[in-house]
Design a protein around this motif. Structure first.
Motif, PDB file in Angstrom:
ATOM      1  N   SER A  21       0.811  -1.216   0.000  1.00 29.74           N
ATOM      2  CA  SER A  21       0.000   0.000   0.000  1.00 29.74           C
ATOM      3  C   SER A  21       0.847   1.270   0.000  1.00 29.74           C
ATOM      4  O   SER A  21       0.374   2.329   0.346  1.00 29.74           O
ATOM      5  N   GLY A  22       2.084   1.142  -0.396  1.00 33.79           N
ATOM      6  CA  GLY A  22       2.978   2.294  -0.338  1.00 33.79           C
ATOM      7  C   GLY A  22       3.830   2.205   0.910  1.00 33.79           C
ATOM      8  O   GLY A  22       3.410   1.663   1.925  1.00 33.79           O
ATOM      9  N   VAL A  23       5.025   2.753   0.832  1.00 33.95           N
ATOM     10  CA  VAL A  23       5.954   2.620   1.948  1.00 33.95           C
ATOM     11  C   VAL A  23       5.540   3.495   3.125  1.00 33.95           C
ATOM     12  O   VAL A  23       4.870   4.501   2.982  1.00 33.95           O
ATOM     13  N   LYS A  24       5.963   3.089   4.308  1.00 36.21           N
ATOM     14  CA  LYS A  24       5.760   3.891   5.517  1.00 36.21           C
ATOM     15  C   LYS A  24       7.111   4.179   6.137  1.00 36.21           C
ATOM     16  O   LYS A  24       7.330   3.988   7.331  1.00 36.21           O
ATOM     17  N   GLU A  25       8.016   4.615   5.253  1.00 38.21           N
ATOM     18  CA  GLU A  25       9.350   5.008   5.695  1.00 38.21           C
ATOM     19  C   GLU A  25       9.856   6.054   4.720  1.00 38.21           C
ATOM     20  O   GLU A  25       9.700   5.913   3.507  1.00 38.21           O
ATOM     21  N   LEU A  26      10.436   7.117   5.218  1.00 34.42           N
ATOM     22  CA  LEU A  26      10.900   8.191   4.350  1.00 34.42           C
ATOM     23  C   LEU A  26      12.081   8.879   5.007  1.00 34.42           C
ATOM     24  O   LEU A  26      11.929   9.545   6.015  1.00 34.42           O
ATOM     25  N   GLU A  27      13.254   8.686   4.457  1.00 28.85           N
ATOM     26  CA  GLU A  27      14.463   9.297   4.985  1.00 28.85           C
ATOM     27  C   GLU A  27      14.964  10.334   3.987  1.00 28.85           C
ATOM     28  O   GLU A  27      15.350   9.992   2.875  1.00 28.85           O
ATOM     29  N   ILE A  28      14.947  11.567   4.380  1.00 28.90           N
ATOM     30  CA  ILE A  28      15.299  12.677   3.497  1.00 28.90           C
ATOM     31  C   ILE A  28      16.773  13.023   3.666  1.00 28.90           C
ATOM     32  O   ILE A  28      17.267  13.139   4.797  1.00 28.90           O
ATOM     33  N   GLU A  29      17.459  13.202   2.558  1.00 32.58           N
ATOM     34  CA  GLU A  29      18.883  13.521   2.610  1.00 32.58           C
ATOM     35  C   GLU A  29      19.099  15.003   2.949  1.00 32.58           C
ATOM     36  O   GLU A  29      18.237  15.851   2.744  1.00 32.58           O
ATOM     37  N   SER A  30      20.311  15.297   3.427  1.00 32.28           N
ATOM     38  CA  SER A  30      20.640  16.654   3.885  1.00 32.28           C
ATOM     39  C   SER A  30      20.484  17.697   2.788  1.00 32.28           C
ATOM     40  O   SER A  30      20.132  18.853   3.056  1.00 32.28           O
ATOM     41  N   ASP A  31      20.750  17.315   1.541  1.00 37.74           N
ATOM     42  CA  ASP A  31      20.668  18.294   0.457  1.00 37.74           C
ATOM     43  C   ASP A  31      19.265  18.895   0.321  1.00 37.74           C
ATOM     44  O   ASP A  31      19.118  20.039  -0.114  1.00 37.74           O
ATOM     45  N   VAL A  32      18.249  18.141   0.691  1.00 38.77           N
ATOM     46  CA  VAL A  32      16.890  18.687   0.636  1.00 38.77           C
ATOM     47  C   VAL A  32      16.744  19.828   1.639  1.00 38.77           C
ATOM     48  O   VAL A  32      16.133  20.865   1.348  1.00 38.77           O
ATOM     49  N   TYR A  33      17.318  19.659   2.824  1.00 39.33           N
ATOM     50  CA  TYR A  33      17.269  20.721   3.830  1.00 39.33           C
ATOM     51  C   TYR A  33      18.062  21.941   3.357  1.00 39.33           C
ATOM     52  O   TYR A  33      17.649  23.090   3.567  1.00 39.33           O
ATOM     53  N   HIS A  34      19.207  21.696   2.727  1.00 37.90           N
ATOM     54  CA  HIS A  34      20.009  22.810   2.208  1.00 37.90           C
ATOM     55  C   HIS A  34      19.253  23.568   1.124  1.00 37.90           C
ATOM     56  O   HIS A  34      19.250  24.811   1.108  1.00 37.90           O
ATOM     57  N   LEU A 131       8.745  13.837  -3.233  1.00 32.81           N
ATOM     58  CA  LEU A 131       8.972  13.055  -2.011  1.00 32.81           C
ATOM     59  C   LEU A 131       7.847  12.057  -1.750  1.00 32.81           C
ATOM     60  O   LEU A 131       8.073  11.019  -1.124  1.00 32.81           O
ATOM     61  N   GLY A 132       6.657  12.376  -2.228  1.00 37.59           N
ATOM     62  CA  GLY A 132       5.512  11.521  -1.933  1.00 37.59           C
ATOM     63  C   GLY A 132       5.350  10.323  -2.843  1.00 37.59           C
ATOM     64  O   GLY A 132       4.505   9.463  -2.591  1.00 37.59           O
ATOM     65  N   LYS A 133       6.175  10.238  -3.884  1.00 37.58           N
ATOM     66  CA  LYS A 133       6.039   9.135  -4.827  1.00 37.58           C
ATOM     67  C   LYS A 133       6.338   7.788  -4.158  1.00 37.58           C
ATOM     68  O   LYS A 133       7.414   7.585  -3.598  1.00 37.58           O
ATOM     69  N   GLY A 134       5.372   6.895  -4.213  1.00 37.36           N
ATOM     70  CA  GLY A 134       5.557   5.561  -3.652  1.00 37.36           C
ATOM     71  C   GLY A 134       5.396   5.473  -2.157  1.00 37.36           C
ATOM     72  O   GLY A 134       5.586   4.408  -1.566  1.00 37.36           O
ATOM     73  N   VAL A 135       5.060   6.574  -1.514  1.00 37.67           N
ATOM     74  CA  VAL A 135       4.922   6.605  -0.065  1.00 37.67           C
ATOM     75  C   VAL A 135       3.442   6.497   0.314  1.00 37.67           C
ATOM     76  O   VAL A 135       2.590   7.123  -0.326  1.00 37.67           O
ATOM     77  N   ASN A 136       3.132   5.728   1.323  1.00 38.00           N
ATOM     78  CA  ASN A 136       1.775   5.602   1.827  1.00 38.00           C
ATOM     79  C   ASN A 136       1.205   6.996   2.117  1.00 38.00           C
ATOM     80  O   ASN A 136       1.796   7.762   2.874  1.00 38.00           O
ATOM     81  N   SER A 137       0.075   7.320   1.509  1.00 39.98           N
ATOM     82  CA  SER A 137      -0.461   8.686   1.610  1.00 39.98           C
ATOM     83  C   SER A 137      -0.862   9.054   3.032  1.00 39.98           C
ATOM     84  O   SER A 137      -0.660  10.204   3.464  1.00 39.98           O
ATOM     85  N   ASP A 138      -1.437   8.093   3.763  1.00 40.59           N
ATOM     86  CA  ASP A 138      -1.817   8.384   5.144  1.00 40.59           C
ATOM     87  C   ASP A 138      -0.585   8.677   5.991  1.00 40.59           C
ATOM     88  O   ASP A 138      -0.591   9.577   6.843  1.00 40.59           O
TER      89      ASP A 138
END
Length: 444
Positions: A21-34, A131-138
């Motif tokens: 149903s889509g992943v329930k894990e999302l780890e964002i890399e530092s470059d996104v914050y930069h 960022l939302g691609k493939g990620v569980n929407s809820d």
């Protein structure tokens, strides 16, 4: 709008683990914050926020980002109870991505503190589409909702810092006293943020905690110390080397420069002094390959040092209320003289660049070390060349002396500003405990 992430694979931006149903894990890399911090800086420049106000805009989102990530990392601890009147952020009510919640809290607060909200909204929408691609929407929505909850908490804290109240305070009164600050050409702007001393500090005890020694007394007798200080500015300005001119321009960081040609006036927008140091945070983090938690730590600590540095410096500026070199030189020495840089619209003592640059340098040194060399390309987008530095202190010292080369500060404002900034920076570093060293999950 620029397609920020099309040149980078999604795998480089975030890691996901698949489920039906889509992943329930999302780890964002530092470059996104930069990239997100860069977007905030871009809007601050566009909206022409003054240096003190810009420092406030950087601080609150950075603290929120740090607080969310620290909530999920036993190696770090909250700044609640350490920063003035900050209470602990709420816990999430369900499973969330702390990385996304931290990003959302940053964006939500940054958007609330700027004028061009639509620009940040458009940036967020494009970013979240990727960022939302493939990620569980809820799961994604719960993470964003938690970020909003944290943002509301931080914004409520920000509401108590006296910023809104000072918007209604009277303008600074200029007198005929020949020793006191007067508006300078070409814009003759009124004094910026004369009540900034009323803003609640973040880490320091009070705006007056690091009051420097008194400036040299105004005295135009040719044997006086003050006269010699004035002549030092004048003689330096008329004998500048090409290197000194480049240094002055590199560290100008004037958010609103009026360019006058005959009867035509046009404005140039540039990054603020605090924004320049926020850019240096990004450069240091990328060189050190910091993870998101370490990145948030660097932004939070540096932004607090910058914000408190402006509060401390502005407290002194409007206490001593000293006249600028341009006004003195034009009146007593050379009526045709112009400084290399446009004189900023506020009193002379102490030098804001000297105070905030040294406070930031101390903060960054505490994280990355004494001999952290780097290439500073922060001003390249504004048509200036890059400069190389052996350390953060090296950069802060150049930023300080640039104000003499620019013709806008006497040496005591620079030297005592350096001392003021380093004392403040050391206090902030010593007071704030961000890491639980024994538990750190980020130790190599």
């Amino acid at each position: 709008m620029k397609k920020i992430f099309l040149t980078v694979t999604l795998a480089a931006l975030f890691a996901i683990s698949a489920c039906d149903s889509g992943v329930k894990e999302l780890e964002i890399e530092s470059d996104v914050y930069h990239e997100t911090m860069d977007k905030l800086s871009e809007i601050i420049v566009h909206d022409i926020f003054s240096p003190p106000v810009a420092s406030r805009i950087y601080a609150y989102p950075s603290i929120a980002m740090y607080e969310v990530l620290a909530k999920n990392d036993a190696g770090y601890q909250s700044l609640a109870g350490q920063l003035t009147e900050l209470s602990e952020i709420p816990d999430p009510k369900e499973e969330v991505s702390y990385d996304l919640a931290a990003l959302q809290a940053f964006i939500k607060i940054g958007t609330a503190l700027i004028f061009s909200e639509a620009d940040m909204d458009a940036y967020r929408d494009e970013l979240y589409k990727e960022l939302g691609k493939g990620v569980n929407s809820d799961f994604f929505e719960a993470s964003v909702a938690y970020g909003d909850e944290v943002a509301a908490h931080i914004l409520q804290w920000a509401d108590g810092d006296m910023y809104k109240q000072t918007r209604t305070y009277p303008k600074f009164t200029v007198t005929n006293d020949p020793t006191r600050w007067q508006p300078t050409p070409p814009g003759y702007f009124e004094a910026i943020e004369p009540h900034w001393t009323q803003i609640r500090p973040f880490a320091i005890d009070s705006a007056s905690q690091f009051t420097p020694e008194r400036p040299t007394a105004f005295d135009m007798d040719k044997n006086s110390t003050f006269y010699k200080e004035v002549m030092e500015v004048y003689e330096t300005a008329v004998n500048l080397t090409q290197e000194q001119k480049e240094i002055a321009s590199f560290w100008d960081c004037n958010p609103y420069v009026m360019n006058v040609t005959g009867h035509v006036m046009a404005a140039t927008k540039k990054i603020t002094p605090g924004g320049h140091w926020i850019g240096i945070v990004k450069i240091a983090c990328r060189k050190a390959e910091t993870n998101p938690m370490q990145t948030a730590e660097a932004y939070a600590l540096t932004s607090v040092a910058l914000a408190d540095g402006f509060i401390s410096c502005w407290d002194e500026k409007f206490r001593s209320n000293l006249i600028r070199p341009e006004t003195v030189i034009n009146k007593y020495i050379d009526e045709e003289w112009l400084p290399l840089l446009q004189t900023p619209p506020f009193p002379e003592y102490t030098s804001g660049h000297s105070v905030i640059s040294n406070a930031a340098a101390v903060a960054l040194t505490s994280i990355f070390g004494d001999n952290f060399s780097f290439r500073d390309d922060t001003e390249e987008k504004y048509g200036l060349s890059v400069r190389d530095f052996d350390s953060f202190i090296d950069a802060s010292e150049e930023a300080a002396i640039s104000r003499l080369y620019g013709g806008i500060h006497y040496m005591p404002a620079i030297e005592n500003g350096v001392t003021q900034g380093r004392k403040l920076g050391n206090f902030v570093v010593d007071k704030l405990e961000l890491r639980n060293e024994a538990l750190s999950q980020n130790e190599e």
